[in-house]
Design an enzyme around this catalytic site. Sequence first.
Site, PDB file in Angstrom:
ATOM      1  N   GLU A  43     -13.730  -0.141  -2.892  1.00  0.00           N
ATOM      2  CA  GLU A  43     -12.382   0.550  -2.183  1.00  0.00           C
ATOM      3  C   GLU A  43     -13.198   1.784  -1.774  1.00  0.00           C
ATOM      4  O   GLU A  43     -13.458   2.507  -2.592  1.00  0.00           O
ATOM      5  CB  GLU A  43     -11.061   0.691  -3.329  1.00  0.00           C
ATOM      6  CG  GLU A  43     -10.363   2.013  -2.783  1.00  0.00           C
ATOM      7  CD  GLU A  43      -9.887   0.585  -1.333  1.00  0.00           C
ATOM      8  OE1 GLU A  43      -9.718  -0.333  -1.625  1.00  0.00           O
ATOM      9  OE2 GLU A  43      -9.486   1.775  -0.771  1.00  0.00           O
ATOM     10  N   SER A 113      -4.685   1.490   5.332  1.00  0.00           N
ATOM     11  CA  SER A 113      -3.692   2.714   3.658  1.00  0.00           C
ATOM     12  C   SER A 113      -4.721   2.704   3.315  1.00  0.00           C
ATOM     13  O   SER A 113      -6.389   1.293   3.517  1.00  0.00           O
ATOM     14  CB  SER A 113      -2.673   2.003   2.523  1.00  0.00           C
ATOM     15  OG  SER A 113      -1.884   2.663   3.437  1.00  0.00           O
ATOM     16  N   MET A 119      -1.761  -0.886   0.617  1.00  0.00           N
ATOM     17  CA  MET A 119      -0.546  -0.746   1.211  1.00  0.00           C
ATOM     18  C   MET A 119       0.082  -1.187  -0.380  1.00  0.00           C
ATOM     19  O   MET A 119       1.583  -0.628  -0.096  1.00  0.00           O
ATOM     20  CB  MET A 119      -0.474  -2.067   2.576  1.00  0.00           C
ATOM     21  CG  MET A 119      -0.916  -0.626   3.336  1.00  0.00           C
ATOM     22  SD  MET A 119       0.122  -1.915   4.818  1.00  0.00           S
ATOM     23  CE  MET A 119      -1.123  -0.603   6.031  1.00  0.00           C
ATOM     24  N   THR A 124       7.289  -2.414   0.111  1.00  0.00           N
ATOM     25  CA  THR A 124       8.843  -2.739  -0.173  1.00  0.00           C
ATOM     26  C   THR A 124       8.652  -3.408  -1.369  1.00  0.00           C
ATOM     27  O   THR A 124       9.875  -4.014  -1.419  1.00  0.00           O
ATOM     28  CB  THR A 124       9.508  -2.509   1.013  1.00  0.00           C
ATOM     29  OG1 THR A 124       8.869  -1.917   1.972  1.00  0.00           O
ATOM     30  CG2 THR A 124      11.324  -2.338   0.904  1.00  0.00           C
ATOM     31  N   HIS A 434       2.402  -5.849   8.945  1.00  0.00           N
ATOM     32  CA  HIS A 434       2.440  -7.054   9.082  1.00  0.00           C
ATOM     33  C   HIS A 434       1.644  -7.526  10.163  1.00  0.00           C
ATOM     34  O   HIS A 434       2.001  -8.246  11.005  1.00  0.00           O
ATOM     35  CB  HIS A 434       3.664  -7.834   8.780  1.00  0.00           C
ATOM     36  CG  HIS A 434       4.206  -8.009   7.615  1.00  0.00           C
ATOM     37  ND1 HIS A 434       5.731  -8.199   7.711  1.00  0.00           N
ATOM     38  CD2 HIS A 434       4.676  -6.666   6.807  1.00  0.00           C
ATOM     39  CE1 HIS A 434       6.772  -7.277   6.684  1.00  0.00           C
ATOM     40  NE2 HIS A 434       5.603  -6.529   6.180  1.00  0.00           N
ATOM     41  N   ASN A 468      -3.808 -10.767   4.943  1.00  0.00           N
ATOM     42  CA  ASN A 468      -2.607 -11.352   5.983  1.00  0.00           C
ATOM     43  C   ASN A 468      -3.393 -11.996   7.300  1.00  0.00           C
ATOM     44  O   ASN A 468      -2.960 -12.672   8.065  1.00  0.00           O
ATOM     45  CB  ASN A 468      -1.869  -9.868   6.690  1.00  0.00           C
ATOM     46  CG  ASN A 468      -0.941  -9.764   5.511  1.00  0.00           C
ATOM     47  OD1 ASN A 468      -0.713 -10.208   4.183  1.00  0.00           O
ATOM     48  ND2 ASN A 468      -0.688  -8.292   5.432  1.00  0.00           N
ATOM     49  N   THR A 480       2.584 -10.769   2.530  1.00  0.00           N
ATOM     50  CA  THR A 480       2.216 -10.537   0.816  1.00  0.00           C
ATOM     51  C   THR A 480       1.822 -11.589  -0.533  1.00  0.00           C
ATOM     52  O   THR A 480       0.919 -12.210  -0.253  1.00  0.00           O
ATOM     53  CB  THR A 480       2.133  -9.500   0.553  1.00  0.00           C
ATOM     54  OG1 THR A 480       2.374  -8.159   1.508  1.00  0.00           O
ATOM     55  CG2 THR A 480       1.346  -9.220  -0.449  1.00  0.00           C
TER      56      THR A 480
HETATM   57  P1  FAD Z   1      -4.392  -3.357   1.946  1.00  0.00           P
HETATM   58  O1  FAD Z   1      -3.046  -3.451   0.929  1.00  0.00           O
HETATM   59  O2  FAD Z   1      -4.116  -2.979   3.268  1.00  0.00           O
HETATM   60  O3  FAD Z   1      -5.894  -3.200   1.135  1.00  0.00           O
HETATM   61  C1  FAD Z   1      -7.099  -3.335   1.675  1.00  0.00           C
HETATM   62  C2  FAD Z   1      -8.149  -2.282   1.341  1.00  0.00           C
HETATM   63  O4  FAD Z   1      -8.704  -1.803   1.917  1.00  0.00           O
HETATM   64  C3  FAD Z   1      -7.012  -0.618   1.841  1.00  0.00           C
HETATM   65  O5  FAD Z   1      -7.481   0.239   0.446  1.00  0.00           O
HETATM   66  C4  FAD Z   1      -8.595  -0.243   2.455  1.00  0.00           C
HETATM   67  O6  FAD Z   1      -8.462   1.294   1.837  1.00  0.00           O
HETATM   68  C5  FAD Z   1      -9.897  -1.263   1.614  1.00  0.00           C
HETATM   69  N1  FAD Z   1     -11.060  -1.147   2.850  1.00  0.00           N
HETATM   70  C6  FAD Z   1     -11.251  -1.468   4.327  1.00  0.00           C
HETATM   71  N2  FAD Z   1     -12.266  -1.680   4.387  1.00  0.00           N
HETATM   72  C7  FAD Z   1     -12.564  -1.168   2.901  1.00  0.00           C
HETATM   73  C8  FAD Z   1     -14.783  -1.128   3.003  1.00  0.00           C
HETATM   74  N3  FAD Z   1     -15.277  -1.382   4.654  1.00  0.00           N
HETATM   75  N4  FAD Z   1     -14.566  -0.722   2.221  1.00  0.00           N
HETATM   76  C9  FAD Z   1     -14.217  -0.299   0.668  1.00  0.00           C
HETATM   77  N5  FAD Z   1     -12.659  -0.080   1.775  1.00  0.00           N
HETATM   78  C10 FAD Z   1     -12.390  -0.524   2.446  1.00  0.00           C
HETATM   79  N6  FAD Z   1       3.822  -6.415   2.542  1.00  0.00           N
HETATM   80  C11 FAD Z   1       5.414  -7.516   1.970  1.00  0.00           C
HETATM   81  O7  FAD Z   1       4.735  -9.121   2.028  1.00  0.00           O
HETATM   82  N7  FAD Z   1       6.669  -7.182   1.858  1.00  0.00           N
HETATM   83  C12 FAD Z   1       6.995  -5.770   1.772  1.00  0.00           C
HETATM   84  O8  FAD Z   1       8.391  -6.101   1.876  1.00  0.00           O
HETATM   85  C13 FAD Z   1       6.276  -4.966   2.921  1.00  0.00           C
HETATM   86  N8  FAD Z   1       6.938  -3.608   2.398  1.00  0.00           N
HETATM   87  C14 FAD Z   1       5.904  -3.178   2.923  1.00  0.00           C
HETATM   88  C15 FAD Z   1       5.934  -1.709   3.088  1.00  0.00           C
HETATM   89  C16 FAD Z   1       5.196   0.071   3.549  1.00  0.00           C
HETATM   90  C17 FAD Z   1       5.609   1.147   3.440  1.00  0.00           C
HETATM   91  C18 FAD Z   1       4.156  -0.914   3.425  1.00  0.00           C
HETATM   92  C19 FAD Z   1       2.393   0.134   4.304  1.00  0.00           C
HETATM   93  C20 FAD Z   1       3.132  -1.898   3.910  1.00  0.00           C
HETATM   94  C21 FAD Z   1       4.508  -2.929   3.088  1.00  0.00           C
HETATM   95  N9  FAD Z   1       3.988  -4.471   3.070  1.00  0.00           N
HETATM   96  C22 FAD Z   1       4.579  -5.533   2.636  1.00  0.00           C
HETATM   97  C23 FAD Z   1       2.317  -4.945   3.417  1.00  0.00           C
HETATM   98  C24 FAD Z   1       1.604  -5.305   2.208  1.00  0.00           C
HETATM   99  O9  FAD Z   1       1.347  -3.887   1.599  1.00  0.00           O
HETATM  100  C25 FAD Z   1       0.392  -5.712   2.651  1.00  0.00           C
HETATM  101  O10 FAD Z   1       0.316  -7.075   3.388  1.00  0.00           O
HETATM  102  C26 FAD Z   1      -0.827  -6.538   1.700  1.00  0.00           C
HETATM  103  O11 FAD Z   1      -0.395  -4.671   1.186  1.00  0.00           O
HETATM  104  C27 FAD Z   1      -1.649  -5.981   2.075  1.00  0.00           C
HETATM  105  O12 FAD Z   1      -2.683  -6.881   0.869  1.00  0.00           O
HETATM  106  P2  FAD Z   1      -4.227  -6.921   1.043  1.00  0.00           P
HETATM  107  O13 FAD Z   1      -5.052  -6.539  -0.196  1.00  0.00           O
HETATM  108  O14 FAD Z   1      -4.740  -7.872   1.955  1.00  0.00           O
HETATM  109  O15 FAD Z   1      -4.650  -5.435   2.152  1.00  0.00           O
END
Ligand code: FAD
Length: 499
Positions: A43, A113, A119, A124, A434, A468, A480
């Site tokens: 991460e 994030s 995120m 939420t 999203h 996503n 998500t």
């Molecule tokens: P992320 O959670 O974005 O995690 C990706 C991670 O990869 C990050 O920590 C990043 O640092 C890391 N990364 C990136 N590049 C590299 C690299 N090269 N090497 C190492 N690490 C790396 N979704 C919903 O479905 N319902 C909701 O109600 C909702 N509300 C939300 C409210 C807020 C305020 C926020 C911020 C987001 C919300 N979302 C919601 C969106 C939801 O959080 C995301 O859909 C979800 O977190 C995506 O998950 P992910 O694991 O794909 O990516």
Amino acid sequence: MKTVSVMHGQPYDVVIVGSGPSGATYARILHEEAPQLRVLMVEAGPLLSEQAGLHVKNLADPQARAAAQLASQGPVTSLSPESATPGPGRPGTFLLRRDEFAPNAGMPAAAMSSNVGGMGAHWTCACPRPGASERITFLDDDLLDAAFLEAERLLSVTSEAFEDAPFAAEVRRRLDGEFQRRGPAAIQPMPLAVQKHPDGTVTWSGTDVVLGPLGAAETRGDRFELRDHTLCQRVVHDDGHVTGAELKDLTTGAVSIVNAPVVVVAADALRTPQLLFASGIRPRALGRYLNDQPQVISAVRLPPDVVEATTVGAARNSGVSWVPYTDEEPFHGQVMQLDASPIPLAEDDNVVPGSIIGLGWFCATETVEENRVEFDENPDHYGMPRMSIHYNLTWKDLRVIDEAKEAVTRAGKALGTFLDDRPPFLLPAGSSLHYQGSVRMGQHDDGRSVCGPDSQVWGTAGLYVAGNGVIPTSTACNPTLTSVALAVLGARSIVDRIQ
Ligand code: FAD
């Protein structure tokens, strides 16, 4: 000159890049179904609390929460609050738009994030299932439904967390009277990723809930390793097969290569295609079909008689209600108590908790190949290929947005009085957080997708994409749950492949 130290042998079976809910799903399923595998999760951002991926809303101390949010805001904004990018943004996220790093950010509110939990430590927690044409039709229906059930288990999703909230029933009664929906698209409580406790309090599911026993050092065991402050700057591959990952320790600057036959890139919808691009893996659809959900918002105050009728001392709460998507009305409504939402409330000492209701309608847009994130050879603040976003709405999208504004107006009038004179308005592109489609899944390798139904990238054995960006359909529902469901399927295909 960059020094790369190579770690010989095959110390890991799987490397997972990114520690948000999608990457965590791979880790958890592999741990449950193939516990013998050695898994490394890297991460780029920091660990925010001892419990990896804890939702920051669960941090009771407001100062600790603010510090955790700031630490998640990337290498530039997390250094000092003064350097935070001006413009729209949510605590815990940072905007892509900084002239030197993204000269053409066609989505002005595109954000991300960087922290353990991604995120998923700030979200939420709304977890609706997609309906009607939001669903991925080339996946078997029963398989997809079973994956949604599994995703709901991993995220701890319930529709009952606020079932006894007095304002919630009234909100739904009024919405039902206005929209007259029946069947699966009926007005209903929003499924939420929360755990309700016997004393009525709730804990919001962060990525730690998905990680389960892997979230804490004491219960993690010796087959799973989590490295924070570690950037994957390249997936290493040879002759169409993944062989490992090039990692940079962001605290020391040391670069090393770890060997592994499987790499899962779960680095969000913008940085997953970025890492593939940086690795020289550039299928035609990479970064294309980028899809945001235009968000129309407003806020209303419940009528005084409703607020006063509620028993004094009862938990005054309006919870979160859901107006589901239909193909006729291709948007979905999230109707929620504003003091529980990330959108800040205007200062008003006399607000009865739960009586101000936020209306947020997410719209489905057409999936258009030209809407894309592109990369060039200039470095961004992590030293990765710099991004540009090209994004335009179609005529149909604009019509859908107008219809959504009308629906929000109807909902607002049914619920009470609008907080101000502004009609419902559209937030800047990217505000939904999203983003989808940038590494989309397809049934066949026909140039319009990046990965197959098992999330494995076409033409690069052992490389999986998650998050996503994998979702290929035009959707309005929060993504998500769907990403976690697709990650369940991807993780199981790794289990089958390796065992
Ligand atoms: P992320 O959670 O974005 O995690 C990706 C991670 O990869 C990050 O920590 C990043 O640092 C890391 N990364 C990136 N590049 C590299 C690299 N090269 N090497 C190492 N690490 C790396 N979704 C919903 O479905 N319902 C909701 O109600 C909702 N509300 C939300 C409210 C807020 C305020 C926020 C911020 C987001 C919300 N979302 C919601 C969106 C939801 O959080 C995301 O859909 C979800 O977190 C995506 O998950 P992910 O694991 O794909 O990516």
